[in-house]
Design a protein around this motif. Structure first.
Motif, short mmCIF file in Angstrom:
data_model
loop_
_atom_site.label_atom_id
_atom_site.label_comp_id
_atom_site.label_asym_id
_atom_site.label_seq_id
_atom_site.Cartn_x
_atom_site.Cartn_y
_atom_site.Cartn_z
N LEU A 156 -0.66 -10.94 3.34
CA LEU A 156 -0.57 -12.40 3.39
C LEU A 156 0.08 -12.86 4.69
N GLU B 247 1.53 -18.17 3.27
CA GLU B 247 0.98 -17.82 1.97
C GLU B 247 2.03 -17.14 1.10
N ASP C 296 -5.20 -11.84 -0.70
CA ASP C 296 -6.01 -12.30 0.41
C ASP C 296 -7.37 -12.76 -0.13
#
Length: 691
Positions: A252, A256, A265
């Motif tokens: 990430l 995120e 992902d």
């Protein structure tokens, strides 16, 4: 949290790790241990001019659930095991920074099981099939061991299987549940007429702490040990592993991870990234000891089949791996001034039948070009079709002399030759061979100041080739082997002291400097879908210190380890950008672990803490993974009765800290971070029986 960690570390330093251990929970003295990872007969760690650690898993840390290698190897100074919490990836294991470049599997550290190499001829190691329920101990050589083990030797880890009982039979059943993950394991063992046999079967299944991380695997290990011709001790093992479906949540960005550390992902989900693997490994070894020495030999062979959809391609290969070795040691002269000699040879080989295909999953018109995705299948056009072979041959000689009763001088020399070859079926003009060779010396001196105190110094060298994958992955997408990528070579200077004070305080301190030329550094390129490529840095330097203390006082056990490392680029420039003076990504400059435990006869209660400092994630040192501190609690009971019933429970990451358990160095698009789990509750039960 930092205050808690400091208190634990101070507690441990005031009482008594690593080459030492308590023999029983009610004993307040520590006894020295013997190891064989030095490629000599079993020796006390006080006789060796190296930093060597031995862990007896259950004796040192009863009540652990054996969930991963990070848990088992937490208290080894100088070692970092970053668990990815990704069921398709092995942990990233490094010793003094060696191995930190790993994008998958283990690099830079040679891994063995009962002396049989798990590391392949090209230096890569997969440990997904290693059932931790079967491990009884681990011996760790911390530092360059190229003169003894050859390629990929920034350190050595030799896992030792639990032995069958001395007589009669024994069995064990175990089950653990942690959030959405469960494990069940069964072991049966017996010894009759001098022959010991045991078998273990383990099933793991569930979902990891992040989205898109379902997995399931089954492993089995059979182990037979007997004494045969001329008193020769034999051991044969057969392991089998099947993981038909595991999902890959990927890495990430910082944004995120801050928003949702359990996310995956999105591209990995769209492209159905994952792994399916089956592996079988068979080994046979024999050791014959005499009054003046011993000789041993081993053979092994195995098969590994892998289907590995990634966001950038679908990778498949069928692998055959094999190896043989012979080693001997002897003593010449009287016991006080004996000259010890050891010599050996190792042969390793592997053959990979590899195919890469375009990954067409989630690609709909007009993003599904007919040339790349001619059918509705996720598997598109073939892009790589080649036979990859690696053979490695190494021979070594080790000698040791004691000019004084308390002083020993050791020297070793090894010669290695590793040959890579590619037979490219799609483009015969893009194939060939590469041969990489090295001679790696080592010298050390050990002064046994007192029976339980020694001071040592050594100079050692290392040689590490790129792996097959690292040579085959080229940024221009061509097949064959990268002709510009060179092996990395290192030289280590180390001094240390290890001892036991007053029978209760064990300590282990090492200082080291490592100069490395042509360091292998990973990188990604925009639009590469996360594929990893490699290049050589000019020079790097590591300066570091490792400290371990541990001990017992009645039913109280305390311990701590600390590692400091300054890991810098000395010479490294890419596309006109000079990174000299920057820290090498992926290695924390400081890490501390500490524990306090009560071990009465009825069980154990333990508090464990771990701190990892802020570390860079890219060569430019523009991005960092934040420092973190974790606190773990666990307890186990030993209920009286005919069967040894051991219920246990624990809480990991007690304060529910968000942290990056692993980083992907130099990742494209800022996808550096693989988050660890939040607060985890687990319960387990072990039942032991036998006669």
């Amino acid at each position: 949290m930092k205050r808690t960690l400091s208190l634990l570390a101070a507690f441990a330093a005031a009482a008594p790790v690593s080459p030492l251990r308590a023999q029983d929970s009610t004993v307040t003295t520590i006894a020295p241990v013997r190891v064989t990872v030095s490629r000599d007969a079993a020796r006390s760690t006080f006789d060796l001019p190296h930093a060597v650690t031995r862990l007896d898993i259950d004796a040192d840390r009863s009540g652990t659930r054996r969930a991963n290698l990070t848990e088992l190897l937490l208290y080894v100074p100088g070692m970092s095991v970053m668990h990815r919490y990704n069921p398709t990836q092995d942990p990233r294991m490094s010793v003094r920074g060696f191995g930190a470049r790993s994008a998958f599997g283990i690099r830079g550290v040679r891994v063995l099981r009962d002396g049989i190499p798990l590391t392949l001829a090209d230096g890569q190691t997969a440990v997904d099939f290693l059932d931790l329920e079967t491990i009884g101990a681990a011996e760790i050589f911390r530092g360059s061991a190229g003169a003894l083990y050859g390629n990929s030797s920034g350190g050595v880890v030799d896992f030792r299987s639990e032995a069958p009982p001395d007589s009669g039979g024994a069995w064990r059943l175990g089950s653990f549940v942690a959030d959405r993950i469960s494990r069940f394991s069964g072991r049966a063992a017996f010894t009759r007429g001098g022959t010991g046999m045991q078998g273990t079967v383990t099933r793991n299944a569930g979902s990891g702490p992040r989205d898109y991380s379902d997995f399931g695997s089954t492993s089995a290990l059979g182990d037979v040990r007997w004494t045969g011709w001329g008193g020769t001790r034999f051991q044969t093992q057969l392991s089998w592993y099947d993981a038909p479906d595991a999902q890959n949540p990927g890495a990430l960005t910082a944004t995120e991870m801050a928003a949702d550390p359990t996310a995956a992902d999105p591209t990995n989900i769209l492209r159905k990234a994952g792994k399916s693997v089956q592996q079988t490994l068979l080994s046979l070894q024999g050791t014959r000891e005499g009054e003046r020495g011993a000789v041993s030999a081993s053979l092994f062979g195995g098969l590994r089949d892998l289907a590995n959809p990634q966001s950038f391609a679908i990778i498949e290969f069928d692998r055959m791996m094999y190896g043989a070795s012979v080693h001997g040691q002897t003593r010449v002269g009287g016991s006080a001034r004996a000259v010890r000699l050891a010599a050996g040879a190792d042969l390793l080989g592997q053959s990979d039948d590899r195919q890469n295909y375009a990954n067409c999953a989630g690609r709909e018109p007009p993003n599904r070009p007919p040339a790349t995705c001619p059918t509705a299948s996720d598997r598109g056009a073939i892009t790589v079709d080649q036979e990859e072979g690696v053979t490695g041959l190494g021979v070594y000689l080790r000698g040791e002399v004691s000019p004084l009763e308390q002083l020993s001088v050791m020297a070793a020399l090894r010669s290695d030759r590793t040959r890579f070859s590619v037979d490219n079926r799609l483009d015969p003009t893009n194939e060939g061979t590469r041969t990489m060779s090295a001679v790696t010396p080592m010298a050390g001196v050990n002064w046994r100041v007192a029976p339980l105190l020694s001071v040592y110094a050594n100079v050692s060298s290392s040689f590490e080739t790129p792996t097959t994958t690292e040579l085959a992955n080229q940024p221009d997408g061509s097949g064959g082997l990268n002709t510009e990528l060179e092996p990395q070579r290192g030289l280590t200077y180390e001094v240390g002291i290890k001892g036991i004070y007053a029978g209760r305080l064990g300590y282990d301190v090492a200082l080291f400097t490592v100069d490395t030329k042509d360091e292998l550094i990973p990188f990604e390129i925009p639009g590469g879908g996360g594929r990893r490529y490699f290049r050589n840095a000019g020079r790097t330097t590591r300066h570091g210190a490792e400290v371990g203390v541990s001990g017992t006082a009645g039913v109280v056990a305390l311990g701590a380890t600390a590692t400091w490392i300054q890991y810098l680029y000395d010479e490294y420039a890419v596309a006109g950008t000079n990174f000299a003076g920057n820290r090498v990504p992926g290695v924390a400059p400081a890490a501390v672990s500490a524990y306090a435990a009560l071990r009465p006869r009825w069980g154990s209660v333990a508090l464990e803490a771990q701190h990892v400092a802020k570390l860079p994630t890219d060569d430019a040192n523009l991005n960092y993974a934040d420092a973190y501190t974790l606190l773990h609690l666990r307890a186990a009971l030993a209920l009286p009765g005919r069967f040894g019933v051991e219920p246990m429970a624990g809480i990991e990451n007690f304060f529910d800290e968000t942290y990056a358990a692993n980083i992907v160095a130099n990742a494209a698009n800022g996808r550096f971070f693989e988050p660890g789990p939040g607060r985890v509750f687990y319960v387990g039960l072990r039942v032991n029986g036998g006669r």
